[in-house]
Scaffold this motif. Sequence first.
Motif, PDB file in Angstrom:
ATOM      1  N   ASN A  39       0.801  -1.222   0.000  1.00 41.41           N
ATOM      2  CA  ASN A  39       0.000   0.000   0.000  1.00 41.41           C
ATOM      3  C   ASN A  39       0.836   1.275   0.000  1.00 41.41           C
ATOM      4  OD1 ASN A  39      -2.739   1.172   0.175  1.00 41.41           O
ATOM      5  ND2 ASN A  39      -2.016   1.975   2.141  1.00 41.41           N
ATOM      6  N   SER A  40       1.998   1.256   0.688  1.00 43.58           N
ATOM      7  CA  SER A  40       2.766   2.487   0.890  1.00 43.58           C
ATOM      8  C   SER A  40       4.238   2.308   0.564  1.00 43.58           C
ATOM      9  CB  SER A  40       2.630   2.957   2.343  1.00 43.58           C
ATOM     10  OG  SER A  40       1.289   3.214   2.676  1.00 43.58           O
ATOM     11  N   PRO A  62       1.288   6.872   0.216  1.00 41.94           N
ATOM     12  CA  PRO A  62       0.464   5.745  -0.223  1.00 41.94           C
ATOM     13  C   PRO A  62       0.510   5.611  -1.736  1.00 41.94           C
ATOM     14  CG  PRO A  62      -0.932   7.584   0.417  1.00 41.94           C
ATOM     15  CD  PRO A  62       0.482   7.991   0.728  1.00 41.94           C
ATOM     16  N   GLY A 264      -0.087   0.199  10.700  1.00 41.53           N
ATOM     17  CA  GLY A 264      -0.930   1.380  10.671  1.00 41.53           C
ATOM     18  C   GLY A 264      -2.282   1.125  11.304  1.00 41.53           C
ATOM     19  N   THR A 265      -2.782  -0.107  11.176  1.00 43.49           N
ATOM     20  CA  THR A 265      -4.059  -0.436  11.814  1.00 43.49           C
ATOM     21  C   THR A 265      -3.971  -0.270  13.321  1.00 43.49           C
ATOM     22  OG1 THR A 265      -4.730  -2.009  10.101  1.00 43.49           O
ATOM     23  CG2 THR A 265      -5.686  -2.306  12.294  1.00 43.49           C
ATOM     24  N   THR A 268      -3.541   3.351  14.394  1.00 41.75           N
ATOM     25  CA  THR A 268      -4.770   4.113  14.166  1.00 41.75           C
ATOM     26  C   THR A 268      -5.793   3.819  15.250  1.00 41.75           C
ATOM     27  OG1 THR A 268      -4.428   4.159  11.775  1.00 41.75           O
ATOM     28  CG2 THR A 268      -6.656   4.577  12.552  1.00 41.75           C
ATOM     29  N   GLU A 318      -6.291   8.849   4.402  1.00 42.03           N
ATOM     30  CA  GLU A 318      -5.487   7.829   3.721  1.00 42.03           C
ATOM     31  C   GLU A 318      -5.795   6.421   4.217  1.00 42.03           C
ATOM     32  OE1 GLU A 318      -1.434   8.937   4.177  1.00 42.03           O
ATOM     33  OE2 GLU A 318      -1.570  10.662   2.828  1.00 42.03           O
ATOM     34  N   ARG A 319      -6.442   6.282   5.385  1.00 45.90           N
ATOM     35  CA  ARG A 319      -6.614   4.958   5.974  1.00 45.90           C
ATOM     36  C   ARG A 319      -8.070   4.521   6.096  1.00 45.90           C
ATOM     37  NH1 ARG A 319      -3.505   1.229   7.730  1.00 45.90           N
ATOM     38  NH2 ARG A 319      -1.754   2.538   7.136  1.00 45.90           N
ATOM     39  N   ILE A 323      -9.206   0.600   7.146  1.00 45.51           N
ATOM     40  CA  ILE A 323      -9.209   0.381   8.589  1.00 45.51           C
ATOM     41  C   ILE A 323     -10.053  -0.818   9.006  1.00 45.51           C
ATOM     42  CG2 ILE A 323     -11.103   1.997   9.061  1.00 45.51           C
ATOM     43  CD1 ILE A 323      -7.962   1.257  11.235  1.00 45.51           C
TER      44      ILE A 323
END
Length: 373
Positions: A39-40, A62, A264-265, A268, A318-319, A323
Amino acid sequence: MAPKRPAGADAFPKIAVEPSATRQPEEGALYAALDLGTNSCRMLIARPKGSQFQVIDSFSKPVQLGQGLEASGRLSRSSMARTVHALQVCRRKLEQHRVRNMRLVATEACRRARNGRDLLRTIRRETGLQIETISAEEEARLAVISCAPLVSHKTETLMVVDIGGGSTELVWIDLEDVEPKERPRAIMRLSDGFGNPQPGGARVVDWISVPLGVATLRDQFADVEDDQGRFALMSWYFEEMLSGFTPYAEGAPDEGFQIIGTSGTVTTVAASFLGLRRYDRTKVDGLEMTSTQIDRVIHSYLQLGPDGRRADPRIGRERHALIMSGAAILQTLMRIWPTSKLSVADRGLREGLLYAQMVRDGVLASEGLNGVA
């Protein structure tokens, strides 16, 4: 069953030097680590400082490299173009800082795509950057060693979870024979490999790379319109992929068990729990969340629905689309191995790459990696 793979830095022409393993790095030399994920595209430039490192510059963009990969088995032209553009920015930063010690890697999207090697050749031609595709085991190992400072002295059994864009790595580690104060250092020494345990060292009981991450799991259920129904299906499907993972059948021990989540999950969810409208790494990295707190955050995401999540500043633009697939993975793991809390790590592959290079070159102080009491 997700396949396990055996373990598998170069520079680009303008600043290329002989491999750093054959020379002594200059005092105060900078190191770079680049992670080209599904993704990034993310990069850190850092300087060794005591037993840790000081970040000098960073980059994150991203690029959605894996967009459409599930359906076609190939990387699309548009995703490859976005990736090359992002890497041109990275090249300029590396040149600007005159970085000589670096490791630049690609992960699941390039491992799986039939044209993954074509992309790496294009990157080399267009940017001069030489990127290598690493194995799933090395990706898992690097994520584990990045989390070493967060390992508690009380931890006898550790699970590190890295939820990526295209895959999720789980590593189950036995620390019972390691002196409590040495447990963070024992994790760092796993940079030599999972299959060579040292007497009195950390022992990897089992590890798995599930070919499902936030992007690929979302794509599997893109045709399901009902928000809660899609979430339940994603959670069930991910659990099915864990059937061959030894600890899945054995369950978690009653005491001395720690889960560290890096992705990132996870960060976040932690930021949402803290109510942060602007992300603050110093408040998130090392935070402990109970399973009840995690469930409440995820339930709040479901109540918001797709439009509400898109507008929620805690999640970010972006997420928001990723998520819920990440939350399905996280909630599944907390359900399978019931534990009172999760340690949140705002660190991962890039930090692991930096640590591994610096440990190899002997530029980190041996004292100071004390972990969590």
